[in-house]
Design an enzyme around this catalytic site. Structure first.
Site, PDB file in Angstrom:
ATOM      1  N   SER A 250      47.446  46.306  34.815  1.00 11.57           N
ATOM      2  CA  SER A 250      45.890  46.904  35.638  1.00 11.57           C
ATOM      3  C   SER A 250      45.294  45.708  36.234  1.00 11.57           C
ATOM      4  CB  SER A 250      45.123  47.283  34.568  1.00 11.57           C
ATOM      5  OG  SER A 250      45.022  46.720  33.545  1.00 11.57           O
ATOM      6  N   LYS A 251      43.686  45.822  36.258  1.00  8.76           N
ATOM      7  CA  LYS A 251      42.818  45.212  36.689  1.00  8.76           C
ATOM      8  C   LYS A 251      43.158  44.085  35.867  1.00  8.76           C
ATOM      9  CE  LYS A 251      39.521  45.727  39.895  1.00  8.76           C
ATOM     10  NZ  LYS A 251      39.106  47.699  40.145  1.00  8.76           N
ATOM     11  N   ARG A 252      43.047  44.040  34.223  1.00 10.05           N
ATOM     12  CA  ARG A 252      42.311  43.124  33.420  1.00 10.05           C
ATOM     13  C   ARG A 252      43.212  41.796  33.641  1.00 10.05           C
ATOM     14  NH1 ARG A 252      44.984  43.520  28.955  1.00 10.05           N
ATOM     15  NH2 ARG A 252      46.035  45.786  28.506  1.00 10.05           N
TER      16      ARG A 252
END
Ligand code: GLU
Length: 487
Positions: A250-252
């Site tokens: 994910s973005k994280r």
């Protein structure tokens, strides 16, 4: 014979425009593209835009732009499923007529209530097949209500469905775990399953290379091929991509859209190289592979079964390697727009190309992405540097000896005739001993005065590029700061 060598090779990338493409989506595109190019086959682009509700504005353009930016050229398409609706309808009705599908009148409310109930009972949500064997009388009654039915596939209630996955080997699903899935929705649009099978057949796709998450759809597709009496393509499900913490990417984890990487100044060649290694490898050592080498060596045999781990640091490192491989001229050309955009308005435009080129020759070694360039290079362009006066004393000098050292250095520099790195070094190096200062501390002090920071490109080269006038001005400014500094 290698199982994957079924000719002619025709593969497809079939994204749904439900968002901007992420690295994971594009890894699928890349593997298909490499497979096609390796075997001299065709790479087909198909936009699966049948989920009208989830369609995102601009997503198709972003998909095309991302592929183009990465040089993943397609040989056919883009085909749009939304423009092929009659073909799916025809196939859906054919299945209905031949007894492989049935009309289902259940309302969305009923289906939702059933789903909730199953979740509550910890059962896998599944259609209860109420409309599968409706008596003719009941069918007539339902038809008269004016409800638009959906068409569902009559999944066999018993037995198993097995297919050979080119990466995982034989994969078997029990038919009673599969739903009577919808083929055509009440809005007349096909579901993914129907449209995908129809198109893969009509487009003569030889190999379906897609992400692992689609594995559970494949037995449904195989059953559809059987019902339609069509030869299925070969399947290969690519390993998942996870973050370093083994959670879904994910973005994280620093993974974002391809468009975003482009904006941040990643080079397409670096991104291609990086993505190729997310699930494929040449051996257990080689990290840097050109596009040509990737095409030459790519094969499904070296695609792993275990999840690939996305590592942002590795991508940055790799991008740095590709940035350093550029000629200075190419680097300037790539970096100039970033400088132009990010440097403060107070810096005179247009930027002086010769000066920019000298500056960038010192920055090229240090930048991992182009977006870092303005930040690394800004002190070369600014009239006045903003920094914390304490930085001048970070070498543990007191303000008085620091000021003294800078004054002596300034005097010495006044006399330097040829302003180049060698002359500057021979002028300044002996001063450290004369001032009874550690060389590292002395140069550290000068570095801060010249650049406003403790880490910068080599001092003498930096000073050479900045020029005499700017350097002396900066020494003066540093003296000013020191004069007002109270310990
Ligand atoms: N439209 C699907 C997606 O968005 C394609 C899956 C497949 O390749 O069959 O990934």
């Amino acid at each position: 014979m290698q199982p994957e060598l079924k000719s002619p090779v025709r593969v497809r990338f079939a994204p749904s425009p439900t968002g901007y493409p992420h690295l994971g989506n594009i890894r699928t595109a890349l593997f298909n593209w490499l497979f096609a190019r390796h075997y001299g086959g065709k790479f087909i682009l198909r936009i699966e835009d049948t989920d009208v509700a989830r369609k995102v504005e601009g997503a198709v353009e972003a998909i095309l732009d991302s592929l183009q930016w990465l040089g993943l050229d397609w040989d056919e398409g883009p085909y749009f499923q939304s423009q092929r609706l009659p073909i799916y309808r025809e196939t859906g009705h054919k299945l209905l007529e031949e007894g492989h599908a049935y009309l289902c009148y259940c309302s969305p409310e009923r289906l939702e209530a059933m789903r909730q109930e199953q979740i509550k009972r910890k059962q896998p949500p599944k259609y209860d097949r109420r409309c599968r064997d409706l008596a003719q009388q009941e069918k007539t009654r339902l038809q008269a209500t004016g409800i638009t039915p959906v068409i569902r596939f009559t999944t066999p209630l018993e037995g198993e469905t097995t297919f050979h996955d080119l990466i995982r080997g034989p994969v078997t699903f029990k038919n009673d775990t599969l739903d009577d899935f919808v083929l055509l929705k009440s809005d007349g649009y096909p579901t993914y399953h129907l449209a995908s099978v129809v198109d893969d057949h009509m487009m003569a796709i030889s190999h379906v290379l897609r992400a692992d998450e689609w594995l559970s759809s494949t037995p449904r597709h195989v059953l559809l091929y059987q019902a339609l009496n069509w030869q299925p393509p070969q399947f290969a499900h690519l390993p998942m991509i996870l973050g370093p913490d083994r959670a879904k990417l994910s973005k994280r984890h620093g993974a974002t859209t391809v468009t975003e990487y482009q904006k941040q100044g990643y080079l397409p060649e670096a991104v291609v190289n990086f993505l190729a290694l997310l699930g494929w490898s040449l051996d257990d050592r080689t990290e840097l592979l050109s596009r040509e080498e990737l095409i030459k060596h790519f094969s499904l045999e070296r695609v792993g079964k275990t999840p690939a781990i996305f590592n942002k640091d590795k991508l940055e490192w790799m991008n740095g390697v590709y940035l350093r491989k550029l000629s200075l001229g190419e680097f300037v050309q790539q970096a100039l727009p970033f400088l132009d955009r990010e440097l403060p308005k107070s810096v005179e435009r247009p930027l002086d190309k010769t000066y920019v080129s000298q500056v960038l020759s010192l920055i090229q070694e240090r930048a991992k992405t182009l977006v870092e360039v303005p930040q690394l290079a800004s002190f070369f362009f600014l009239d006045e540097l903003q920094y914390d006066t304490g930085l001048l004393l970070s070498g543990k000098l007191d303000a008085k000896s620091a000021a003294n050292a800078i004054t002596i250095a300034s005097q010495k520099l006044e006399e330097v005739m040829t302003w180049d790195a060698t002359a500057l070094e021979s002028a300044l190096r002996p001063l450290a001993a004369e001032l009874n200062l550690d060389t590292g501390k002395f140069f550290g002090l000068l570095r801060v005065a010249i650049t406003g920071r403790t880490a910068a490109p080599p001092l003498f080269q930096t000073m050479a590029v900045l020029g005499k006038e700017r350097c002396l001005k900066r020494f003066n400014a540093a003296l000013q700061l020191l004069s007002t500094y109270s310990n």
